[in-house]
Design an enzyme around this catalytic site. Structure first.
Site, PDB file in Angstrom:
ATOM      1  N   LYS A 187      40.917  31.528  40.820  1.00 19.34           N
ATOM      2  CA  LYS A 187      40.048  33.076  40.385  1.00 19.34           C
ATOM      3  C   LYS A 187      41.286  34.031  40.389  1.00 19.34           C
ATOM      4  O   LYS A 187      42.479  33.906  40.873  1.00 19.34           O
ATOM      5  CB  LYS A 187      39.619  33.584  42.132  1.00 19.34           C
ATOM      6  CG  LYS A 187      39.302  35.024  42.209  1.00 19.34           C
ATOM      7  CD  LYS A 187      38.351  35.213  43.743  1.00 19.34           C
ATOM      8  CE  LYS A 187      38.291  36.900  43.834  1.00 19.34           C
ATOM      9  NZ  LYS A 187      38.055  36.963  44.807  1.00 19.34           N
ATOM     10  N   LYS A 240      36.742  31.747  38.428  1.00 17.08           N
ATOM     11  CA  LYS A 240      36.219  33.195  38.706  1.00 17.08           C
ATOM     12  C   LYS A 240      37.479  34.797  38.132  1.00 17.08           C
ATOM     13  O   LYS A 240      38.724  34.592  38.331  1.00 17.08           O
ATOM     14  CB  LYS A 240      36.153  34.068  39.968  1.00 17.08           C
ATOM     15  CG  LYS A 240      36.002  35.390  40.933  1.00 17.08           C
ATOM     16  CD  LYS A 240      35.654  34.966  41.911  1.00 17.08           C
ATOM     17  CE  LYS A 240      34.920  36.498  43.015  1.00 17.08           C
ATOM     18  NZ  LYS A 240      34.537  36.193  43.992  1.00 17.08           N
ATOM     19  N   ASP A 262      36.612  32.624  49.494  1.00 17.75           N
ATOM     20  CA  ASP A 262      38.011  33.125  48.416  1.00 17.75           C
ATOM     21  C   ASP A 262      39.399  32.951  49.359  1.00 17.75           C
ATOM     22  O   ASP A 262      39.394  33.896  49.761  1.00 17.75           O
ATOM     23  CB  ASP A 262      37.806  34.218  47.984  1.00 17.75           C
ATOM     24  CG  ASP A 262      36.238  34.195  47.166  1.00 17.75           C
ATOM     25  OD1 ASP A 262      35.823  32.948  46.497  1.00 17.75           O
ATOM     26  OD2 ASP A 262      36.438  35.202  46.096  1.00 17.75           O
TER      27      ASP A 262
END
Length: 216
Positions: free
Chosen positions: A152, A181, A89
């Site tokens: 995300k 996400k 991430d």
């Protein structure tokens, strides 16, 4: 639906101890979450703790500001993968995006994607609370062009977290080809389901067990 498989069970606070991380891994094994998401210093420990399960080791890169060089992020990614990460991430260069230096933003994401290729999926954190809708759309488009796997919302360390409006916008922009996400402020089942219904395919939370228990 099995909501546990949507959740990255997360501990990213700087004061997290090994004992806390160990507890997180134990919970992840018990509830069968999608992944355990940690800072890079815990990657090797987590991947060892999760060995033999299908819970992934997720490691943050360029976290939480995203203001490092692309070479630094690439090195962090390589190191995380060597230590067992199969999900990365990474935080984009937010200032570059706001400056409309889109070439730099793309190179930054590509530096991570190229290292991770075939070894780990890459989720691109754009810190939505700092961006206009136009900037969020652009960040999604660049992530797609750079061959990332997910977009995300948030680090959870800035001025706001995920909203269902942002999730819907991100999903509309990336279509069905990328994951989305929702991260930051997702602390209960109701909020998690709002995010999923808006288009989220993954949820980042440190309140994962509450979410699963409420789902029952």
């Amino acid at each position: 639906m099995n909501i546990a498989k949507y959740i990255d069970h997360t501990i990213l606070k700087p004061e997290a101890t090994v004992e806390e991380v160990k507890k997180l891994c134990r919970e992840a094994r018990e509830y069968n979450f999608a992944s355990v998401c940690v800072n890079g210093c815990h990657a090797k420990f987590v991947s060892t703790e999760l060995a033999g399960t299908d819970v992934k080791t997720c490691v943050v890169v360029g976290f939480p500001l995203g203001a490092m060089t692309k070479e630094t992020k690439a090195f962090e990614t390589k190191n995380a993968i060597e230590n067992g990460a199969s999900e990365i991430d990474m935080v984009i260069n937010i200032g570059a995006l706001i400056d409309r230096n889109y070439a730099l933003v793309k190179e930054d994401i590509e530096a991570v994607v190229n290292v991770a290729k075939g070894k780990a999926i890459v989720k691109v954190i754009m810190e939505t609370c700092l961006l206009s809708n136009e900037e969020k759309i652009k960040a999604c488009e660049i992530s797609k062009e750079a061959n990332a796997d997910f977009v995300k919302t948030s680090t959870g360390f800035s001025c706001g977290g995920a909203t269902k409006e942002d999730i819907a916008l991100m999903r509309k922009t990336v279509g069905e080809t990328l994951g989305v996400k929702a991260s930051g402020g997702v602390r209960d089942y109701k909020t998690a389901m709002e995010m999923i219904n808006a288009g989220a395919s993954r949820i980042g939370s440190s309140n994962s067990i509450v979410i699963v228990n409420e789902s029952k």
